[in-house]
Write a protein that holds these residues in place. Sequence first.
Motif, PDB file in Angstrom:
ATOM      1  N   PRO A   1       6.662  33.097 -18.634  1.00 56.89           N
ATOM      2  CA  PRO A   1       6.846  34.401 -19.272  1.00 56.89           C
ATOM      3  C   PRO A   1       7.425  34.251 -20.677  1.00 56.89           C
ATOM      4  O   PRO A   1       8.250  33.371 -20.928  1.00 56.89           O
ATOM      5  CB  PRO A   1       7.805  35.149 -18.356  1.00 56.89           C
ATOM      6  CG  PRO A   1       8.309  34.170 -17.364  1.00 56.89           C
ATOM      7  CD  PRO A   1       7.476  32.939 -17.440  1.00 56.89           C
ATOM      8  N   SER A   2       6.974  35.116 -21.555  1.00 57.04           N
ATOM      9  CA  SER A   2       7.482  35.114 -22.928  1.00 57.04           C
ATOM     10  C   SER A   2       8.930  35.587 -22.926  1.00 57.04           C
ATOM     11  O   SER A   2       9.379  36.235 -21.967  1.00 57.04           O
ATOM     12  CB  SER A   2       6.648  36.059 -23.789  1.00 57.04           C
ATOM     13  OG  SER A   2       6.883  37.405 -23.394  1.00 57.04           O
ATOM     14  N   PRO A   3       9.678  35.299 -23.976  1.00 58.39           N
ATOM     15  CA  PRO A   3      11.050  35.811 -24.053  1.00 58.39           C
ATOM     16  C   PRO A   3      11.104  37.332 -23.890  1.00 58.39           C
ATOM     17  O   PRO A   3      11.995  37.845 -23.209  1.00 58.39           O
ATOM     18  CB  PRO A   3      11.517  35.373 -25.439  1.00 58.39           C
ATOM     19  CG  PRO A   3      10.733  34.137 -25.726  1.00 58.39           C
ATOM     20  CD  PRO A   3       9.379  34.396 -25.104  1.00 58.39           C
ATOM     21  N   SER A   4      10.148  38.043 -24.465  1.00 57.37           N
ATOM     22  CA  SER A   4      10.136  39.512 -24.326  1.00 57.37           C
ATOM     23  C   SER A   4       9.985  39.918 -22.862  1.00 57.37           C
ATOM     24  O   SER A   4      10.697  40.814 -22.391  1.00 57.37           O
ATOM     25  CB  SER A   4       8.990  40.135 -25.131  1.00 57.37           C
ATOM     26  OG  SER A   4       9.224  40.018 -26.492  1.00 57.37           O
ATOM     27  N   ARG A   5       9.065  39.276 -22.153  1.00 57.95           N
ATOM     28  CA  ARG A   5       8.885  39.607 -20.728  1.00 57.95           C
ATOM     29  C   ARG A   5      10.138  39.271 -19.930  1.00 57.95           C
ATOM     30  O   ARG A   5      10.515  40.000 -19.013  1.00 57.95           O
ATOM     31  CB  ARG A   5       7.663  38.882 -20.162  1.00 57.95           C
ATOM     32  CG  ARG A   5       6.387  39.533 -20.635  1.00 57.95           C
ATOM     33  CD  ARG A   5       5.099  39.084 -19.999  1.00 57.95           C
ATOM     34  NE  ARG A   5       5.130  38.173 -18.896  1.00 57.95           N
ATOM     35  CZ  ARG A   5       4.209  37.250 -18.658  1.00 57.95           C
ATOM     36  NH1 ARG A   5       3.194  37.103 -19.476  1.00 57.95           N
ATOM     37  NH2 ARG A   5       4.297  36.454 -17.616  1.00 57.95           N
TER      38      ARG A   5
ATOM     39  N   SER B   1      18.647  32.558 -25.326  1.00 56.00           N
ATOM     40  CA  SER B   1      19.848  32.475 -26.152  1.00 56.00           C
ATOM     41  C   SER B   1      20.128  33.825 -26.804  1.00 56.00           C
ATOM     42  O   SER B   1      19.229  34.664 -26.917  1.00 56.00           O
ATOM     43  CB  SER B   1      19.666  31.425 -27.250  1.00 56.00           C
ATOM     44  OG  SER B   1      18.745  31.904 -28.214  1.00 56.00           O
ATOM     45  N   PRO B   2      21.367  34.051 -27.234  1.00 60.08           N
ATOM     46  CA  PRO B   2      21.673  35.291 -27.967  1.00 60.08           C
ATOM     47  C   PRO B   2      20.797  35.455 -29.209  1.00 60.08           C
ATOM     48  O   PRO B   2      20.398  36.574 -29.542  1.00 60.08           O
ATOM     49  CB  PRO B   2      23.148  35.133 -28.340  1.00 60.08           C
ATOM     50  CG  PRO B   2      23.703  34.224 -27.283  1.00 60.08           C
ATOM     51  CD  PRO B   2      22.579  33.271 -26.969  1.00 60.08           C
ATOM     52  N   ASP B   3      20.477  34.347 -29.879  1.00 66.54           N
ATOM     53  CA  ASP B   3      19.601  34.434 -31.051  1.00 66.54           C
ATOM     54  C   ASP B   3      18.199  34.895 -30.663  1.00 66.54           C
ATOM     55  O   ASP B   3      17.588  35.708 -31.358  1.00 66.54           O
ATOM     56  CB  ASP B   3      19.502  33.080 -31.764  1.00 66.54           C
ATOM     57  CG  ASP B   3      20.781  32.709 -32.498  1.00 66.54           C
ATOM     58  OD1 ASP B   3      21.609  33.608 -32.754  1.00 66.54           O
ATOM     59  OD2 ASP B   3      20.954  31.512 -32.801  1.00 66.54           O
ATOM     60  N   THR B   4      17.687  34.380 -29.560  1.00 65.50           N
ATOM     61  CA  THR B   4      16.365  34.806 -29.083  1.00 65.50           C
ATOM     62  C   THR B   4      16.401  36.273 -28.695  1.00 65.50           C
ATOM     63  O   THR B   4      15.471  37.030 -28.986  1.00 65.50           O
ATOM     64  CB  THR B   4      15.903  33.939 -27.890  1.00 65.50           C
ATOM     65  OG1 THR B   4      15.796  32.591 -28.330  1.00 65.50           O
ATOM     66  CG2 THR B   4      14.574  34.405 -27.323  1.00 65.50           C
ATOM     67  N   MET B   5      17.492  36.685 -28.066  1.00 60.47           N
ATOM     68  CA  MET B   5      17.653  38.085 -27.687  1.00 60.47           C
ATOM     69  C   MET B   5      17.591  38.977 -28.930  1.00 60.47           C
ATOM     70  O   MET B   5      16.892  39.996 -28.931  1.00 60.47           O
ATOM     71  CB  MET B   5      18.999  38.245 -26.968  1.00 60.47           C
ATOM     72  CG  MET B   5      19.313  39.628 -26.549  1.00 60.47           C
ATOM     73  SD  MET B   5      18.289  40.094 -25.167  1.00 60.47           S
ATOM     74  CE  MET B   5      18.762  41.787 -25.054  1.00 60.47           C
TER      75      MET B   5
ATOM     76  N   ALA C   1      14.458  42.629 -32.561  1.00 63.62           N
ATOM     77  CA  ALA C   1      13.963  42.894 -33.921  1.00 63.62           C
ATOM     78  C   ALA C   1      12.436  42.969 -33.957  1.00 63.62           C
ATOM     79  O   ALA C   1      11.862  43.769 -34.697  1.00 63.62           O
ATOM     80  CB  ALA C   1      14.460  41.816 -34.876  1.00 63.62           C
ATOM     81  N   GLU C   2      11.771  42.142 -33.157  1.00 68.30           N
ATOM     82  CA  GLU C   2      10.309  42.100 -33.166  1.00 68.30           C
ATOM     83  C   GLU C   2       9.680  43.281 -32.441  1.00 68.30           C
ATOM     84  O   GLU C   2       8.560  43.669 -32.743  1.00 68.30           O
ATOM     85  CB  GLU C   2       9.811  40.798 -32.525  1.00 68.30           C
ATOM     86  CG  GLU C   2      10.048  39.576 -33.372  1.00 68.30           C
ATOM     87  CD  GLU C   2       9.682  38.289 -32.666  1.00 68.30           C
ATOM     88  OE1 GLU C   2       9.335  38.307 -31.460  1.00 68.30           O
ATOM     89  OE2 GLU C   2       9.770  37.227 -33.317  1.00 68.30           O
ATOM     90  N   ASP C   3      10.374  43.819 -31.459  1.00 68.80           N
ATOM     91  CA  ASP C   3       9.833  44.928 -30.665  1.00 68.80           C
ATOM     92  C   ASP C   3      10.804  46.101 -30.752  1.00 68.80           C
ATOM     93  O   ASP C   3      11.755  46.197 -29.973  1.00 68.80           O
ATOM     94  CB  ASP C   3       9.642  44.478 -29.214  1.00 68.80           C
ATOM     95  CG  ASP C   3       8.966  45.517 -28.335  1.00 68.80           C
ATOM     96  OD1 ASP C   3       8.977  46.714 -28.693  1.00 68.80           O
ATOM     97  OD2 ASP C   3       8.442  45.138 -27.278  1.00 68.80           O
ATOM     98  N   GLY C   4      10.552  46.979 -31.710  1.00 63.94           N
ATOM     99  CA  GLY C   4      11.455  48.103 -31.954  1.00 63.94           C
ATOM    100  C   GLY C   4      11.675  48.973 -30.734  1.00 63.94           C
ATOM    101  O   GLY C   4      12.791  49.418 -30.466  1.00 63.94           O
TER     102      GLY C   4
END
Length: 183
Positions: A80-84, A112-116, A121-124
């Motif tokens: 799964p992608s980070p978003s999923r 990670s918190p950075d990925t979060m 930011a990428e998915d408003g």
Amino acid sequence: MAAAENPDVPTGMGNTSPSAVPLPPKAIAIIAFAEDLARRGTVMDQKTMARHLGIGESTLSRYMSAHAEVSAALRPVLPPSPSRKVIRALDDLLNEAAVITQGLIAERAGVSPDTMSRVKAEDGELGRRIDDAIASTLVKRIEVLVRKRNDEGRPVTQKWLADELGVSESTIVNYKNTDPAIY
């Protein structure tokens, strides 16, 4: 008569539906590989998959972009992608009625918190959903704690609230400034 029905018109000419355009042999091989992984219940990252197929990762990405059938076959066998992962973690936390924080979502999602932060930011829309969940669950929890503390006749302080919620005092001040009716 449509192109697919006319034997004089070569397949794929004049008919743009995915099933009318024959897939290249490599796309068919990728789909077969993905189906084999799915049958075995195996999940494999894109880089490893490309190596097993004898192609580059960018080539695999191009096939996924160019052919919906390839993308559909690979989706269940790719991690799964980070978003999923974030969406799944957020849904789980909402179902548990937990006090939601961005750190807790990241921890549950295994990112990670950075990925979060990047995912938000990428998915408003997802970012707003996360922010709303954080705010609403925290405010509800604050209201319950304040009511309970007041019923006990004990003082409510920002420090006590922060300690009870596992957040910083500045977070409490922030919510107090947003909704002074909290306490």
